[in-house]
Design an enzyme around this catalytic site. Structure first.
Site, PDB file in Angstrom:
ATOM      1  N   THR A 238      -1.194   2.485  -1.735  1.00  0.00           N
ATOM      2  CA  THR A 238      -0.516   1.366  -1.058  1.00  0.00           C
ATOM      3  C   THR A 238      -1.264   0.072  -1.349  1.00  0.00           C
ATOM      4  O   THR A 238      -1.052  -0.928  -0.668  1.00  0.00           O
ATOM      5  CB  THR A 238      -0.470   1.605   0.471  1.00  0.00           C
ATOM      6  OG1 THR A 238      -1.804   1.857   0.931  1.00  0.00           O
ATOM      7  CG2 THR A 238       0.420   2.768   0.833  1.00  0.00           C
ATOM      8  N   ALA A 239      -2.137   0.110  -2.365  1.00  0.00           N
ATOM      9  CA  ALA A 239      -2.984  -1.067  -2.641  1.00  0.00           C
ATOM     10  C   ALA A 239      -2.405  -1.877  -3.804  1.00  0.00           C
ATOM     11  O   ALA A 239      -1.700  -2.867  -3.590  1.00  0.00           O
ATOM     12  CB  ALA A 239      -4.408  -0.616  -2.910  1.00  0.00           C
ATOM     13  N   ARG A 240      -2.671  -1.434  -5.017  1.00  0.00           N
ATOM     14  CA  ARG A 240      -2.124  -2.085  -6.198  1.00  0.00           C
ATOM     15  C   ARG A 240      -1.926  -1.049  -7.302  1.00  0.00           C
ATOM     16  O   ARG A 240      -2.768  -0.151  -7.488  1.00  0.00           O
ATOM     17  CB  ARG A 240      -3.072  -3.181  -6.715  1.00  0.00           C
ATOM     18  CG  ARG A 240      -3.042  -4.488  -5.934  1.00  0.00           C
ATOM     19  CD  ARG A 240      -1.720  -5.227  -6.078  1.00  0.00           C
ATOM     20  NE  ARG A 240      -1.692  -6.523  -5.439  1.00  0.00           N
ATOM     21  CZ  ARG A 240      -1.200  -6.772  -4.215  1.00  0.00           C
ATOM     22  NH1 ARG A 240      -0.700  -5.785  -3.489  1.00  0.00           N
ATOM     23  NH2 ARG A 240      -1.190  -8.003  -3.728  1.00  0.00           N
ATOM     24  N   GLU A 269       5.370  -3.963 -11.572  1.00  0.00           N
ATOM     25  CA  GLU A 269       6.487  -3.983 -10.620  1.00  0.00           C
ATOM     26  C   GLU A 269       7.443  -5.128 -10.941  1.00  0.00           C
ATOM     27  O   GLU A 269       6.978  -6.187 -11.351  1.00  0.00           O
ATOM     28  CB  GLU A 269       5.958  -4.223  -9.194  1.00  0.00           C
ATOM     29  CG  GLU A 269       5.082  -3.148  -8.671  1.00  0.00           C
ATOM     30  CD  GLU A 269       4.474  -3.535  -7.317  1.00  0.00           C
ATOM     31  OE1 GLU A 269       4.902  -4.543  -6.709  1.00  0.00           O
ATOM     32  OE2 GLU A 269       3.567  -2.840  -6.874  1.00  0.00           O
ATOM     33  N   HIS A 287       7.062  -1.442  -2.702  1.00  0.00           N
ATOM     34  CA  HIS A 287       6.041  -2.423  -2.269  1.00  0.00           C
ATOM     35  C   HIS A 287       6.429  -3.063  -0.922  1.00  0.00           C
ATOM     36  O   HIS A 287       6.674  -4.260  -0.842  1.00  0.00           O
ATOM     37  CB  HIS A 287       5.847  -3.497  -3.354  1.00  0.00           C
ATOM     38  CG  HIS A 287       4.545  -4.252  -3.181  1.00  0.00           C
ATOM     39  ND1 HIS A 287       3.802  -4.727  -4.232  1.00  0.00           N
ATOM     40  CD2 HIS A 287       3.849  -4.615  -2.078  1.00  0.00           C
ATOM     41  CE1 HIS A 287       2.732  -5.351  -3.793  1.00  0.00           C
ATOM     42  NE2 HIS A 287       2.735  -5.290  -2.478  1.00  0.00           N
ATOM     43  N   GLY A 289       4.543  -2.467   1.980  1.00  0.00           N
ATOM     44  CA  GLY A 289       3.421  -2.298   2.917  1.00  0.00           C
ATOM     45  C   GLY A 289       3.420  -3.313   4.047  1.00  0.00           C
ATOM     46  O   GLY A 289       3.205  -2.978   5.207  1.00  0.00           O
ATOM     47  N   SER A 290       3.658  -4.562   3.715  1.00  0.00           N
ATOM     48  CA  SER A 290       3.578  -5.609   4.752  1.00  0.00           C
ATOM     49  C   SER A 290       4.952  -6.005   5.284  1.00  0.00           C
ATOM     50  O   SER A 290       5.065  -6.996   6.014  1.00  0.00           O
ATOM     51  CB  SER A 290       2.869  -6.840   4.176  1.00  0.00           C
ATOM     52  OG  SER A 290       3.620  -7.396   3.108  1.00  0.00           O
TER      53      SER A 290
HETATM   54  C1  DGY Z   1      -0.283  -8.399  -0.183  1.00  0.00           C
HETATM   55  O1  DGY Z   1      -0.290  -9.218   0.755  1.00  0.00           O
HETATM   56  O2  DGY Z   1      -1.164  -8.370  -1.037  1.00  0.00           O
HETATM   57  C2  DGY Z   1       0.869  -7.472  -0.247  1.00  0.00           C
HETATM   58  O3  DGY Z   1       0.727  -6.568  -1.271  1.00  0.00           O
HETATM   59  C3  DGY Z   1       2.161  -8.238  -0.379  1.00  0.00           C
HETATM   60  O4  DGY Z   1       1.996  -9.197  -1.343  1.00  0.00           O
END
Ligand code: DGY
Length: 321
Positions: A238-240, A269, A287, A289-290
């Site tokens: 869930t990071a990159r 992506e 993507h 997560g947020s």
């Molecule tokens: C972040 O804030 O880094 C999330 O991956 C959304 O961009």
């Protein structure tokens, strides 16, 4: 002329955030939410004092070098800053900020969703029901892996990693972690630190990637490291996407070395490696997560707090360059 600072906002932001932008700045908004090319980004920055971008806009050294002199700050609407060449920004005296903390809970929720989705074959099951392919029930039907009581290894025990650890403890999981350095023992809550990733991997029935993408972590999960995981392990990211060597992960998912993967982030992506889509043992999210109302508002306010500080001549709370 309003006398207010001009802020180029690259994507459609929550209404409450755009309201605050209108109140305190002269915003250049993007109501159609169209992804700008680098050339457009540079042209639209002309005469602006700051840019409020997302991770979707890439500020390579070349782009940063071409930004107009009027740009004093890049106040990211993101915690990740791998899309910005920080050295290039610092060289031009452009302040760069991010939005830590406010998205940690939401991202940790998605890590749990990815873990459960991958362990319990949620994507496969959902596709079956939706596609009217569900015909029967039997003890052998859709059998996955129970995560309760299993061992999880967290790579990157920062803000998100620590919350992921706490949530996983709710599943009685034994938490191990690898980080550049050991975190304060009072924050560990029983998690076991491993100085070496190689030493931790053989223990990880579940591996959760939670570290930022940097030149040091790019391709961190490669074939050699996947080989160290126990057979049937689950990988969640869930990071990159840049943390993962896609060829290696896909090969391990195909061979059965790994049980499954739960992924929210990818290389390149949204044009992800199409082989992920062909595998039944991947649980794939876009993507998100947020992506909660609460978090997206909070990210916007945090980015604006940083801009407010910069234009008031104060040090912004979340300066990264
Ligand atoms: C972040 O804030 O880094 C999330 O991956 C959304 O961009």
């Amino acid at each position: 002329m309003s006398g207010k600072s001009v802020v180029l906002v690259t994507r459609k932001l929550p209404n409450a955030v755009e309201d605050r932008l209108h109140r305190d700045y002269e915003p250049r908004l993007n109501p159609d939410d169209r992804l700008y090319s680098s050339d457009e980004l540079i042209a639209l920055s002309e005469g602006a004092d700051a840019i409020m971008p997302c991770h979707t806009e890439k500020f390579s050294a070349e782009v940063v070098a071409r930004l107009p002199d009027s740009i004093k700050a890049i106040a990211n609407f993101s915690v990740g800053v791998d899309h910005v060449d920080l050295q290039a920004a610092a060289k031009r005296g452009i302040i760069v900020t991010n939005t830590p903390d406010v998205l940690s809970d939401a991202t940790a929720e998605i890590a749990i969703l990815c873990m459960l989705g991958a362990a319990r074959r949620a994507g496969e099951g959902e596709r079956l029901v939706r596609g009217a392919g569900w015909k029967d029930w039997s003890p052998a039907f859709m059998v996955g892996i129970q995560v309760t009581g299993k061992r999880v290894g967290i790579v990157g025990m920062g803000r998100v990693g620590q919350i992921v650890a706490r949530r996983m403890r709710g599943f009685d999981m034994e938490v191990h972690y690898h980080n550049r350095r050991r975190i304060d023992p009072t924050l560990e809550q029983g998690a076991i630190f491993h100085e070496s990733l190689e030493e931790m991997l053989p223990l990880c029935e579940v591996l959760s990637l939670n570290c930022p993408a940097t030149p040091e972590t790019t391709g961190l999960l490669n074939a050699a490291r996947i080989a160290l995981l126990p057979d049937g392990a689950i990988v969640i990211n869930t990071a990159r996407g840049a943390l993962v060597d896609d060829d290696a992960l896909i090969a391990a998912l195909k061979s059965g070395k790994l049980h499954s993967a739960g992924l929210d982030v990818y290389n390149n992506e949204p044009a992800i490696d199409p082989r992920y889509r062909e595998l039944d043992n991947t649980f794939l999210l876009p993507h998100v997560g947020s992506a909660t109302r609460e978090t997206r508002d909070a990210m916007g306010y945090r980015a604006l707090d940083n801009l407010d500080a910069i234009f008031a001549g104060r040090e912004p709370g979340d300066r990264v360059a």
